[in-house]
Write an enzyme that holds these catalytic residues in place. Structure first.
Site, PDB file in Angstrom:
ATOM      1  N   GLY A   1       0.822  -1.196   0.000  1.00  0.00           N
ATOM      2  CA  GLY A   1       0.000   0.000   0.000  1.00  0.00           C
ATOM      3  C   GLY A   1       0.863   1.255   0.000  1.00  0.00           C
ATOM      4  N   SER A   2       0.395   2.278   0.692  1.00  0.00           N
ATOM      5  CA  SER A   2       1.058   3.581   0.623  1.00  0.00           C
ATOM      6  C   SER A   2       2.385   3.654   1.360  1.00  0.00           C
ATOM      7  CB  SER A   2       0.122   4.666   1.147  1.00  0.00           C
ATOM      8  OG  SER A   2      -0.975   4.835   0.272  1.00  0.00           O
ATOM      9  N   THR A   3       2.753   2.618   2.143  1.00  0.00           N
ATOM     10  CA  THR A   3       4.104   2.642   2.714  1.00  0.00           C
ATOM     11  C   THR A   3       5.151   2.590   1.605  1.00  0.00           C
ATOM     12  OG1 THR A   3       4.176   0.212   2.974  1.00  0.00           O
ATOM     13  CG2 THR A   3       3.347   1.508   4.839  1.00  0.00           C
ATOM     14  N   TYR A   4       4.767   2.031   0.448  1.00  0.00           N
ATOM     15  CA  TYR A   4       5.710   1.951  -0.672  1.00  0.00           C
ATOM     16  C   TYR A   4       5.983   3.327  -1.275  1.00  0.00           C
ATOM     17  CZ  TYR A   4       8.048   0.196  -4.844  1.00  0.00           C
ATOM     18  OH  TYR A   4       8.974  -0.058  -5.826  1.00  0.00           O
ATOM     19  N   LYS A   5       5.164   4.309  -0.967  1.00  0.00           N
ATOM     20  CA  LYS A   5       5.407   5.658  -1.478  1.00  0.00           C
ATOM     21  C   LYS A   5       6.738   6.217  -0.983  1.00  0.00           C
ATOM     22  CE  LYS A   5       0.472   6.642  -2.006  1.00  0.00           C
ATOM     23  NZ  LYS A   5      -0.725   7.283  -1.447  1.00  0.00           N
TER      24      LYS A   5
END
Length: 485
Positions: free
Chosen positions: A218-222
């Site tokens: 999810g957005s932790t990969y941002k």
């Protein structure tokens, strides 16, 4: 010699030759493998004639051997069993060394490792009963307890790392199990317990922190995408990105919305820093498309993706998709499509940022001591890679601090301590389920602990369990325990 007798002689010679080769192969080539198989009863009976080494956390045994009055002289006992189950694993007469350190360092604990040769020699000469070596772990019992208690009965995992060394401070997987049920000498009860555990659809024997079916980040990969952008030299914190209410995936008519349908910026041009702070989907999908798959894959690998790690348990490598099309690349920008990670990997991303861009190799065993308490093996911290420059790490840290101060991660705030973090809500499958993530470190200006938490969706239909709501409080408890003097 007539023909039939000659043929029979050839057959007999071939049979004796085959028997000789098979015997030689078993005795000299396959002997070690056969001896170390978990279900080898002869080896197990021999192993139960000597005391197995303890597994220690802060000087306290979480796994130890206790003498019995039966033919099996020792039985394995696990204190705080469910809290440490996936760290210790189990030692069973029926099923051998299973999971965790019991399996990964079986030879050391059993006393048969080559490093203990001289101890075994002395034991033979002096007549002392043989004994295995003990393992001293890097686990911080306060952080481990905080993670276990905060996760409670929810499915998921939590990992904490000292970013300065790579030492693993906590490793919790839920649901858990009681290793004592598998180490008992009541063999029928052990069989029943093992059957229940292996048939349980919740898969309690899987260490979700480092293995099993990997998760979309999810957005932790941002954080990885932002790192790739900063490292390219074409972007800085104030660079404006395309970030409207929706983003049409390249080559398709599919529109990707922001979470909750909200705008990231009134003008649809959020900066990179703002995009991290509010976790803007549209700008990160656009940015991933601009950077391309190769840049994102390379940056992922610098954070440890694709690496074969042993801590010493084997860690399933995290992965970035091999050949995504343009639309799929855009989706990877928000940690979807086929990006897959372990919680340990997500913690490593935060740890590298916390450590000025230098990623340290994670490890769980601090030292191995023989029966005389002499250190026969210790772990020196090792650099795994230079993930990003120190300048990029500082910029990412500032962005992550803003996430916790006034963005999507306020649930991780600690009084008097600056926390850096990033939330994530990761969709999976086709039914609308989503897992909740949080990763971060503290104190932001002098990091001592980096964490990653995933709380799996309770149902296949998402009901609002965002990373900020359910994962951030678990991380906060761990960070608070880790920054205590």
């Amino acid at each position: 010699m007539n023909t039939p007798i000659r043929r029979l002689a050839y057959v007999v010679i071939a049979m004796f030759t085959s028997l000789l080769l098979a015997t030689t192969w078993i005795q000299f080539v396959s002997a070690d493998d056969l001896r170390e198989r978990p279900g080898n009863r002869r080896t197990l009976i021999d192993a139960y004639s000597r005391e197995r080494g303890a597994i220690l956390v802060d000087g306290t045994a979480i796994a130890r051997s206790e003498r019995t009055d039966t033919d099996l002289e020792w039985v394995r006992r696990y204190d705080q069993a469910t809290r440490y189950a996936h760290v210790t694993g189990y030692w069973s007469f029926t099923y051998g060394a299973g999971l965790g350190l019991e399996r990964a360092r079986n030879a050391v604990l059993a006393g048969t490792d080559d490093s203990l040769f001289y101890q075994r020699l002395v034991d033979v000469v002096t007549g002392r009963p043989p004994q295995g070596a003990s393992l001293e772990l890097t686990i911080d019992p306060e952080v481990q307890a905080a993670a276990a208690d905060a996760l409670g009965d929810r499915r998921g995992a939590a990992v904490a790392i000292d970013p300065r060394t790579g030492a693993i401070l906590a490793m919790v997987s839920r649901p858990s199990f009681d290793p004592n049920a598998l180490s008992s000498h009541q063999l029928s009860a052990v069989d029943d317990a093992y059957a229940r555990l292996t048939q349980d659809p919740e898969q309690p024997l899987v260490n979700r922190a480092i293995a099993g079916d990997l998760y979309p980040p999810g957005s932790t990969y941002k954080l990885v995408v932002a790192a790739a952008a900063l490292e390219s030299g074409d972007y800085d914190a104030d660079t404006e990105l395309e970030g409207g209410l929706t983003y049409t995936l390249p080559g398709t008519e599919t529109s990707l919305p922001n979470f909750g349908g909200a705008a990231c910026d009134p003008e649809g041009r959020p900066t990179l820093a703002r995009s991290v702070q509010v976790s803007c989907n549209t700008s990160f999908a656009w940015l991933a498309d601009q950077l391309g798959a190769d840049a994102l894959r390379e940056q992922s690998e610098r954070f440890g993706f694709g690496q074969q790690l042993e801590v010493p348990m084997t860690v399933t490598p995290s992965s970035y998709p091999e050949d995504p099309d343009d639309a799929q690349v855009a989706l990877t920008g928000i940690g979807q499509h086929e990006v897959r990670v372990t919680p340990l990997q997500v913690a490593m991303v935060s740890a590298a940022i916390a450590n000025d861009g230098e990623l340290m190799t994670p490890y769980l065993v601090e030292a191995v001591r023989n029966r005389d308490l002499e250190v026969i093996e210790d772990t020196d911290p090792r650099t795994m890679s230079r993930s990003v420059s120190a300048e990029t790490a500082d910029t990412l840290t500032d962005m992550m601090v803003s996430v916790v101060e006034s963005g999507s991660g306020t649930g991780a705030q600690l009084p008097g301590v600056d926390v850096a973090g990033k939330t994530g809500t990761a969709e999976y499958g086709a039914s609308g389920g989503a897992h909740a993530w949080f990763t971060g470190f503290a104190p932001a200006d002098d990091p001592r602990i980096a964490v990653a938490v995933i709380v799996e969706s309770a149902t296949d239909n998402w009901t609002g369990e965002t990373g900020g709501l359910v994962a951030a409080p678990v991380a906060r408890a761990m960070l608070e325990a880790g920054v205590q003097p």
